[in-house]
Design an enzyme around this catalytic site. Structure first.
Site, PDB file in Angstrom:
ATOM      1  CE  LYS A   1      -5.215  -9.209  -4.300  1.00 35.70           C
ATOM      2  NZ  LYS A   1      -5.363  -8.572  -2.996  1.00 35.70           N
TER       3      LYS A   1
ATOM      4  CE  LYS B   1      -4.264  -1.575   0.021  1.00 33.42           C
ATOM      5  NZ  LYS B   1      -4.892  -2.320   1.111  1.00 33.42           N
TER       6      LYS B   1
ATOM      7  CE  LYS C   1     -12.400  -4.001  -4.092  1.00 36.32           C
ATOM      8  NZ  LYS C   1     -12.630  -3.847  -2.666  1.00 36.32           N
TER       9      LYS C   1
END
Ligand code: TYM
Length: 334
Positions: A198, A118, A201
């Site tokens: 994977k 992140k 979004k």
């Protein structure tokens, strides 16, 4: 006569309102939510407090909370069976998160790979919430004293941290929480259209749960297949083809066998294989899209479901908090 009340084992899970749900969320988590609600006392949550770590635009967040709630219901979560609610409407999540923050060593958080991912994705906003994110997730789970947590395998590290925190809490303050177990679906890691990462979004490699059949076929056209198969006349290898892996989730065995044989013998081209996949995907997504539209056309019903869910969740959450406050030495509320 002795009367026993049998308490159902609890399950808990959550999804972030950051964009629309995709088939990875559906296959990795939601199918199991729908399954588990039959035999467990289920608490399912749209985790808007977690989404704040990405500092979303307020109007976008509000819309996403509704859309994700609609997606959960349209996928088959039944508000008569499961408690569906929005995390911020149950303030005990934030309260317990603080308690759990004081139970979590910094070293444990430092090991979290999602924090590192992140931080690369949003280098201009590496806030403390991103770092303590897994603690809030632990609080979500233990607030309901849940024993089963249906998630995809990207949540493994967070779940392990939750178990360790539970063990530490129970050791320090006495047996309070059960250890939450991960419940995996048949598809704990759905790879995206790029055939590499994977589905997510943030990667833009997803097929949305509410996309139309045309939109889906459009996306599948560009999806990666067996990289060694350049022309239709080349013989393919379904074992290394991500589209064939997707057939595994949506296509009956007999048709899959035909597709595999056709691919290996070069009788069946990738476009035809993708058309079949699109049709089978639509068989699942079509009814979900329809239920979604019904819910969108009836906003009052969604508000009622979420309000009732939050009210129920608050009762369960407060019961746990009373126990927790007592264990850790906070004053009893009057
Ligand atoms: P989130 O919102 O990223 O994803 C929601 C669920 O979908 C699963 N998932 C996938 N499964 C298979 N293949 C994929 N490509 C894929 N992408 C997503 C996720 O594993 C997840 O189960 N931190 C969580 C939300 C959360 C939570 C919780 C989960 C907050 N509190 C308490 C369980 C319990 C998250 O970001 O999920």
């Amino acid at each position: 006569m002795l009367l026993y009340t049998v308490r159902m084992v609890r399950t808990m899970s959550g999804v972030q309102p950051t964009g629309n749900l995709h088939i990875g969320n559906y296959l990795g988590a939601l199918v199991n939510w729908v399954e588990l609600q039959k035999n467990y006392e289920a608490f399912f949550c749209v985790v808007d407090l977690h989404a704040l770590t990405q500092r979303p635009d307020p109007a976008v967040l509000q819309r996403a909370v509704r859309e994700v709630s609609i997606g959960i219901l349209a996928s088959g979560v039944d508000p008569e069976k499961a408690t569906l609610f929005v995390q911020s409407e149950v303030p005990q999540h934030a309260e317990l998160a603080w308690v759990m923050t004081c139970m979590t060593p910094l070293g444990d958080l430092n090991r979290m790979t999602q924090f590192k991912d992140k931080s690369t994705q949003q280098p201009d906003n590496i806030n403390a919430g991103l770092f303590t994110y897994p603690i809030l997730q632990t609080a979500d789970i233990v607030l309901y004293r849940a024993e089963a947590v249906p998630v995809g395998d990207d949540q493994d590290q967070h779940l392990e941290l939750a178990r360790e925190t539970v063990r530490r809490f129970n050791f320090v303050y006495g047996e309070t929480f059960p250890e939450p177990k991960t419940v995996r679906s048949q598809a704990p890691r759905v790879v995206g259209l790029d055939g590499e990462a994977k589905m997510s979004k943030s990667k833009g490699n997803e097929v949305g749960l509410f996309e139309t059949a045309d939109e889906t076929m459009q996306k599948l056209r560009g999806a990666k297949t067996d990289p060694a198969r350049l022309r239709k006349s080349d013989k393919g290898n379904p074992d290394v083809c991500n589209m064939f892996a997707w057939h595994g989730f949506f296509t009956p065995q007999a048709q899959r066998d035909e597709i595999a044989a056709g691919c290996r013998s070069a009788q069946l081209g990738c476009v035809d294989c993708k058309r079949m996949l699109a049709a089978n995907l639509e068989a699942v997504k079509g009814p979900i899209r329809e239920r979604g539209n019904e819910l969108r056309n009836n906003p009052g019903r969604l508000d009622d479901i979420l309000a009732a869910g939050a009210a129920k969740a608050r009762v369960a959450a407060e019961a746990t908090m009373e126990l927790v406050r007592d264990r850790i030495g906070l004053r009893k509320r009057r």
